[in-house]
Design a protein around this motif. Structure first.
Motif, mmCIF file in Angstrom:
data_model
loop_
_atom_site.group_PDB
_atom_site.id
_atom_site.type_symbol
_atom_site.label_atom_id
_atom_site.label_comp_id
_atom_site.label_asym_id
_atom_site.label_seq_id
_atom_site.Cartn_x
_atom_site.Cartn_y
_atom_site.Cartn_z
ATOM 1 N N SER A 95 36.880 41.115 34.968
ATOM 2 C CA SER A 95 36.558 41.800 36.211
ATOM 3 C C SER A 95 37.078 41.000 37.405
ATOM 4 C CB SER A 95 35.043 41.948 36.311
ATOM 5 O OG SER A 95 34.652 42.334 37.598
ATOM 6 N N GLY A 96 37.801 41.674 38.310
ATOM 7 C CA GLY A 96 38.313 41.009 39.506
ATOM 8 C C GLY A 96 39.505 40.102 39.260
ATOM 9 N N GLU A 97 40.045 40.133 38.055
ATOM 10 C CA GLU A 97 41.134 39.221 37.706
ATOM 11 C C GLU A 97 42.384 39.515 38.517
ATOM 12 O OE1 GLU A 97 42.049 39.325 33.534
ATOM 13 O OE2 GLU A 97 42.988 37.343 33.600
ATOM 14 N N VAL A 98 43.054 38.446 38.934
ATOM 15 C CA VAL A 98 44.334 38.540 39.633
ATOM 16 C C VAL A 98 45.322 37.630 38.915
ATOM 17 C CG1 VAL A 98 45.607 38.183 41.774
ATOM 18 C CG2 VAL A 98 43.232 38.991 41.856
ATOM 19 N N LYS A 99 46.467 38.199 38.555
ATOM 20 C CA LYS A 99 47.503 37.395 37.903
ATOM 21 C C LYS A 99 48.814 37.603 38.625
ATOM 22 C CE LYS A 99 45.841 36.999 33.134
ATOM 23 N NZ LYS A 99 46.173 37.245 31.708
ATOM 24 N N LYS A 100 49.604 36.535 38.674
ATOM 25 C CA LYS A 100 50.900 36.629 39.350
ATOM 26 C C LYS A 100 52.022 36.266 38.395
ATOM 27 C CE LYS A 100 49.401 35.934 44.085
ATOM 28 N NZ LYS A 100 49.722 35.349 45.400
ATOM 29 N N GLN A 101 53.122 37.006 38.547
ATOM 30 C CA GLN A 101 54.354 36.681 37.842
ATOM 31 C C GLN A 101 55.457 36.745 38.897
ATOM 32 O OE1 GLN A 101 54.940 39.586 34.746
ATOM 33 N NE2 GLN A 101 53.531 38.602 33.328
ATOM 34 N N LYS A 102 55.798 35.593 39.434
ATOM 35 C CA LYS A 102 56.821 35.524 40.484
ATOM 36 C C LYS A 102 56.459 36.483 41.610
ATOM 37 C CE LYS A 102 60.427 34.045 37.320
ATOM 38 N NZ LYS A 102 61.765 34.287 36.742
ATOM 39 N N ARG A 103 57.198 37.535 41.844
ATOM 40 C CA ARG A 103 56.931 38.443 42.966
ATOM 41 C C ARG A 103 55.941 39.550 42.596
ATOM 42 N NH1 ARG A 103 60.675 41.431 43.633
ATOM 43 N NH2 ARG A 103 61.971 40.885 41.837
ATOM 44 N N LEU A 104 55.474 39.582 41.364
ATOM 45 C CA LEU A 104 54.558 40.618 40.910
ATOM 46 C C LEU A 104 53.128 40.084 40.912
ATOM 47 C CD1 LEU A 104 57.371 41.624 39.867
ATOM 48 C CD2 LEU A 104 56.161 42.517 37.867
ATOM 49 N N THR A 105 52.211 40.878 41.494
ATOM 50 C CA THR A 105 50.796 40.528 41.497
ATOM 51 C C THR A 105 50.012 41.672 40.874
ATOM 52 O OG1 THR A 105 51.038 39.227 43.525
ATOM 53 C CG2 THR A 105 48.809 39.896 42.905
ATOM 54 N N PHE A 106 49.212 41.343 39.876
ATOM 55 C CA PHE A 106 48.417 42.323 39.149
ATOM 56 C C PHE A 106 46.941 42.065 39.441
ATOM 57 C CE2 PHE A 106 51.908 43.659 36.405
ATOM 58 C CZ PHE A 106 52.743 42.558 36.453
ATOM 59 N N GLN A 107 46.205 43.165 39.677
ATOM 60 C CA GLN A 107 44.774 43.026 39.934
ATOM 61 C C GLN A 107 43.990 43.976 39.038
ATOM 62 O OE1 GLN A 107 44.417 43.676 44.274
ATOM 63 N NE2 GLN A 107 43.894 41.519 44.426
ATOM 64 N N PHE A 108 42.820 43.521 38.615
ATOM 65 C CA PHE A 108 41.886 44.339 37.855
ATOM 66 C C PHE A 108 40.646 44.459 38.719
ATOM 67 C CE2 PHE A 108 40.547 46.773 34.590
ATOM 68 C CZ PHE A 108 40.088 46.209 33.404
ATOM 69 N N GLY A 109 40.184 45.669 38.944
ATOM 70 C CA GLY A 109 39.064 45.889 39.845
ATOM 71 C C GLY A 109 37.770 45.269 39.353
ATOM 72 N N GLU A 110 36.862 45.073 40.309
ATOM 73 C CA GLU A 110 35.570 44.462 39.977
ATOM 74 C C GLU A 110 34.795 45.300 38.964
ATOM 75 O OE1 GLU A 110 35.872 40.990 42.312
ATOM 76 O OE2 GLU A 110 34.351 41.583 40.851
ATOM 77 N N ALA A 111 34.913 46.606 39.098
ATOM 78 C CA ALA A 111 34.202 47.507 38.182
ATOM 79 C C ALA A 111 34.984 47.763 36.895
ATOM 80 C CB ALA A 111 33.908 48.832 38.881
ATOM 81 N N LYS A 112 36.163 47.173 36.780
ATOM 82 C CA LYS A 112 37.028 47.341 35.617
ATOM 83 C C LYS A 112 37.359 48.814 35.358
ATOM 84 C CE LYS A 112 36.670 44.351 32.234
ATOM 85 N NZ LYS A 112 36.186 43.574 31.080
ATOM 86 N N LYS A 113 37.574 49.558 36.439
ATOM 87 C CA LYS A 113 37.981 50.950 36.301
ATOM 88 C C LYS A 113 39.309 51.219 37.000
ATOM 89 C CE LYS A 113 34.875 54.245 36.415
ATOM 90 N NZ LYS A 113 33.771 55.122 36.854
ATOM 91 N N ASN A 114 39.806 50.220 37.707
ATOM 92 C CA ASN A 114 41.083 50.430 38.362
ATOM 93 C C ASN A 114 41.892 49.140 38.371
ATOM 94 O OD1 ASN A 114 40.444 48.977 41.004
ATOM 95 N ND2 ASN A 114 38.828 50.501 40.880
ATOM 96 N N SER A 115 43.180 49.323 38.575
ATOM 97 C CA SER A 115 44.089 48.182 38.563
ATOM 98 C C SER A 115 45.271 48.497 39.463
ATOM 99 C CB SER A 115 44.574 47.903 37.140
ATOM 100 O OG SER A 115 45.449 46.792 37.098
ATOM 101 N N SER A 116 45.933 47.461 39.906
ATOM 102 C CA SER A 116 47.123 47.661 40.736
ATOM 103 C C SER A 116 48.196 46.646 40.390
ATOM 104 C CB SER A 116 46.772 47.562 42.222
ATOM 105 O OG SER A 116 46.339 46.251 42.537
ATOM 106 N N LEU A 117 49.417 47.049 40.675
ATOM 107 C CA LEU A 117 50.587 46.173 40.532
ATOM 108 C C LEU A 117 51.300 46.173 41.872
ATOM 109 C CD1 LEU A 117 53.131 44.792 39.393
ATOM 110 C CD2 LEU A 117 53.730 46.955 38.305
#
Lengths: 116, 106
Positions: free
Chosen positions: B52-74
């Motif tokens: 929950s709330g995880e953020v990971k980066k790969q160079k210019r890419l940033t991935f997020q997982f929402g706090e409620a674990k129902k949404n994500s973004s790139l």
């Protein structure tokens, strides 16, 4: 590197024909999957298998069947091809199940099937 | 059953601009994956998010997982022409989003 191969890159069949799509992976993965990909619809799961001789229906199994006689090979069968089965078919494999985490899928190059 | 919506469907950007795609699930997820498919290619795994709330980066890419674990973004910072392709999210129920097709103009 994991390699997933599919028997044909392009295939043209006639309505009513029986069609076999073959998929082979070389990394001893337990899990294998068949998807179809259509514009605007993304990838949709047809069937999957978590073990040899085991199969589970995905979201759109109608008109398809599968066979997994060996761990490395997963076949998709169209018993009687129809024009609405014209699509890109993608096979994938993974070491772990999606629900357990760490289950990245490795995809084959795809088979573009046209049913006339 | 679980439903997944991914937006936008298309995005055209000038090289150097940022890009974001969003994935929303109707149910709570145990994990979510992101894939990239180049034109004429097959999907290639980018990353998996689990916490929950995880953020990971790969160079210019940033991935997020929402706090409620129902949404994500790139999010891609300063896009390049090599970023062209379709980006898919995939849920723990083996459901893929419909994808966001990114076109980058030089």
């Amino acid at each position: 590197d994991v390699k997933v191969t599919q028997s044909s890159r392009y295939l043209v069949k006639r309505t009513g024909e029986k069609v076999f799509l073959e998929c082979v992976q070389d990394m001893d993965h337990e899990n294998m999957f068949w998807y179809r990909q259509d514009p605007g619809l993304g990838l949709r799961l047809i069937y999957f298998s978590y073990d040899v001789k085991m199969k589970e229906k995905g979201d759109i199994p109608e008109g398809y069947s599968v066979s997994r006689e060996k761990k490395e090979r997963f076949s998709l069968i169209l018993e009687s091809a129809s024009t609405n089965q014209t699509s890109m078919y993608l096979c994938a494999s993974s070491f772990q199940r999606m629900t357990s985490g760490g289950a990245r899928q490795f995809f084959g190059p795809g088979t573009r099937l046209t049913v006339l | 059953g679980q439903q997944v919506m991914q937006i936008p469907q298309y995005q055209h950007v000038q090289e150097g601009e940022d890009f974001t795609t969003y994935c929303n699930s109707s149910t709570t997820l145990s994990n979510i994956q992101w894939y990239k498919q180049r034109p004429g290619g097959h999907p290639v795994f980018l990353i998996q998010l689990v916490k929950s709330g995880e953020v990971k980066k790969q160079k210019r890419l940033t991935f997020q997982f929402g706090e409620a674990k129902k949404n994500s973004s790139l999010h891609i910072t300063a896009t390049q022409t090599t970023d062209v392709g379709t980006y898919f999210c995939a849920t723990d129920k083996l459901i893929f989003g419909t994808g966001t097709r990114l076109q980058v103009f030089p």
